[in-house]
Design a protein around this motif. Structure first.
Motif, PDB file in Angstrom:
ATOM      1  N   LEU A  25      -9.729  15.332   2.990  1.00  0.00           N
ATOM      2  CA  LEU A  25     -10.020  14.223   2.093  1.00  0.00           C
ATOM      3  C   LEU A  25      -9.336  14.466   0.755  1.00  0.00           C
ATOM      4  O   LEU A  25      -9.383  15.583   0.226  1.00  0.00           O
ATOM      5  CB  LEU A  25     -11.529  14.094   1.867  1.00  0.00           C
ATOM      6  N   TRP A  26      -8.707  13.448   0.218  1.00  0.00           N
ATOM      7  CA  TRP A  26      -8.129  13.504  -1.118  1.00  0.00           C
ATOM      8  C   TRP A  26      -8.799  12.447  -1.972  1.00  0.00           C
ATOM      9  O   TRP A  26      -8.932  11.297  -1.547  1.00  0.00           O
ATOM     10  CB  TRP A  26      -6.626  13.262  -1.089  1.00  0.00           C
ATOM     11  N   LEU A  27      -9.236  12.840  -3.166  1.00  0.00           N
ATOM     12  CA  LEU A  27      -9.803  11.895  -4.115  1.00  0.00           C
ATOM     13  C   LEU A  27      -8.735  11.533  -5.130  1.00  0.00           C
ATOM     14  O   LEU A  27      -8.021  12.413  -5.618  1.00  0.00           O
ATOM     15  CB  LEU A  27     -11.003  12.514  -4.835  1.00  0.00           C
ATOM     16  N   VAL A  28      -8.628  10.241  -5.447  1.00  0.00           N
ATOM     17  CA  VAL A  28      -7.629   9.783  -6.400  1.00  0.00           C
ATOM     18  C   VAL A  28      -8.333   9.110  -7.572  1.00  0.00           C
ATOM     19  O   VAL A  28      -8.668   7.923  -7.519  1.00  0.00           O
ATOM     20  CB  VAL A  28      -6.630   8.804  -5.743  1.00  0.00           C
ATOM     21  N   PRO A  29      -8.593   9.847  -8.661  1.00  0.00           N
ATOM     22  CA  PRO A  29      -9.224   9.261  -9.842  1.00  0.00           C
ATOM     23  C   PRO A  29      -8.181   8.597 -10.732  1.00  0.00           C
ATOM     24  O   PRO A  29      -6.975   8.686 -10.456  1.00  0.00           O
ATOM     25  CB  PRO A  29      -9.829  10.481 -10.545  1.00  0.00           C
TER      26      PRO A  29
END
Length: 270
Positions: free
Chosen positions: A64-68
């Motif tokens: 999973l990659w989070l993109v803020p």
């Protein structure tokens, strides 16, 4: 290329793999996407997905990659991926053909976006879909590629286990992050011995149980802070007994405080 909005006609969307240009850039501005999800799919061209407002998660190759805000995720060409977002979202996508992506990462990663890279993505999103490649537009696209190659990688990745028992456990922890049960308790819930769980999660994710849960907490914290939650709210929702203990954990993982981290991502945005 028109900027896609919540009310945009689907005809405005063109498959980037079908556009005869090395780089194809789209923008999207959604006032409220609700619970938005793109099912697993792939493109021949690699994809840079920049979040300008809001936050989203992307699952690629078991991670999973989070993109803020002020960050982006790079997804190599032909990588199977899915995307989830909610609430207000504004972002920009650049699809990069393999023949010009040699200097870009070979694997999926989150990248920090400089003001120059951000403005290049925004400007390129307003180009005609069949922009001239041998004039100022083509040179701007070339600079965009150079800036992408220089972008720094961010630690906003959460490896996901493939073992079905650990996958169910991971999904339960994501759904209820305030549950601070011990490794022994989670092992019992998963039908495993504590030592077996400890060994298996290291083998499948490269992280210890405690480190994996810490990384999950940081990713959720960034997502919630980007959505407007206070540091106190986030600490409570993650099950921390005090704000200082949460801030200390956040600093150990990302090297700065939650407030400073988010301030840097909002600086110069508007």
């Amino acid at each position: 290329m028109p900027i896609l909005t919540s009310k945009a006609d689907k005809a405005d969307w063109l498959d980037p793999d079908e556009v005869p240009r090395p780089v194809v850039t789209y923008g999207a501005a959604m006032k409220d996407v609700g619970a938005f999800e793109l099912e697993p799919h792939r493109h021949r061209k690699g994809q840079v997905l920049l979040v300008y407002r809001g936050a989203l998660t992307c699952e690629v190759d078991g991670g999973l990659w989070l993109v803020p805000p002020r960050s982006a995720v790079w997804i190599p060409g032909d990588a199977l991926h899915s995307i989830k977002a909610s609430g207000v979202l504004e972002g920009y996508n650049a699809f990069v053909a393999p023949e010009v992506a040699a200097n870009l990462p070979a694997t999926c990663c989150a990248i920090s976006v400089t003001p120059l890279l951000r403005e290049l993505l925004v400007r390129c999103a307003h180009l005609p879909v069949l922009y001239e490649e041998n004039d100022a537009n083509g040179r701007m696209v070339a600079v965009l590629l150079d800036e992408l190659a220089r972008a720094q990688v961010e630690d906003l990745h959460l490896p996901m286990p493939s073992d079905s028992r650990l996958r169910r456990m991971a999904e339960a922890m994501i759904a209820a992050p305030s549950d601070r049960a011990t490794l022994e308790v989670w092992a019992k819930r998963a039908g495993l011995g504590a030592r077996t769980l400890a060994r298996t999660i290291v083998r499948e994710t490269g992280m210890s149980f405690g480190r994996w849960r810490q990384q999950l907490a940081v990713m959720l914290a960034v997502k919630w802070l980007a959505g407007g939650a206070s540091i106190q709210q986030v600490a409570g929702d993650l099950g921390y007994e005090s704000v200082p203990s949460f801030v200390t954990m956040f600093g150990k993982v990302l090297g700065t405080s939650p407030g400073r981290y988010m301030a840097e991502r909002h600086a110069g945005r508007d």
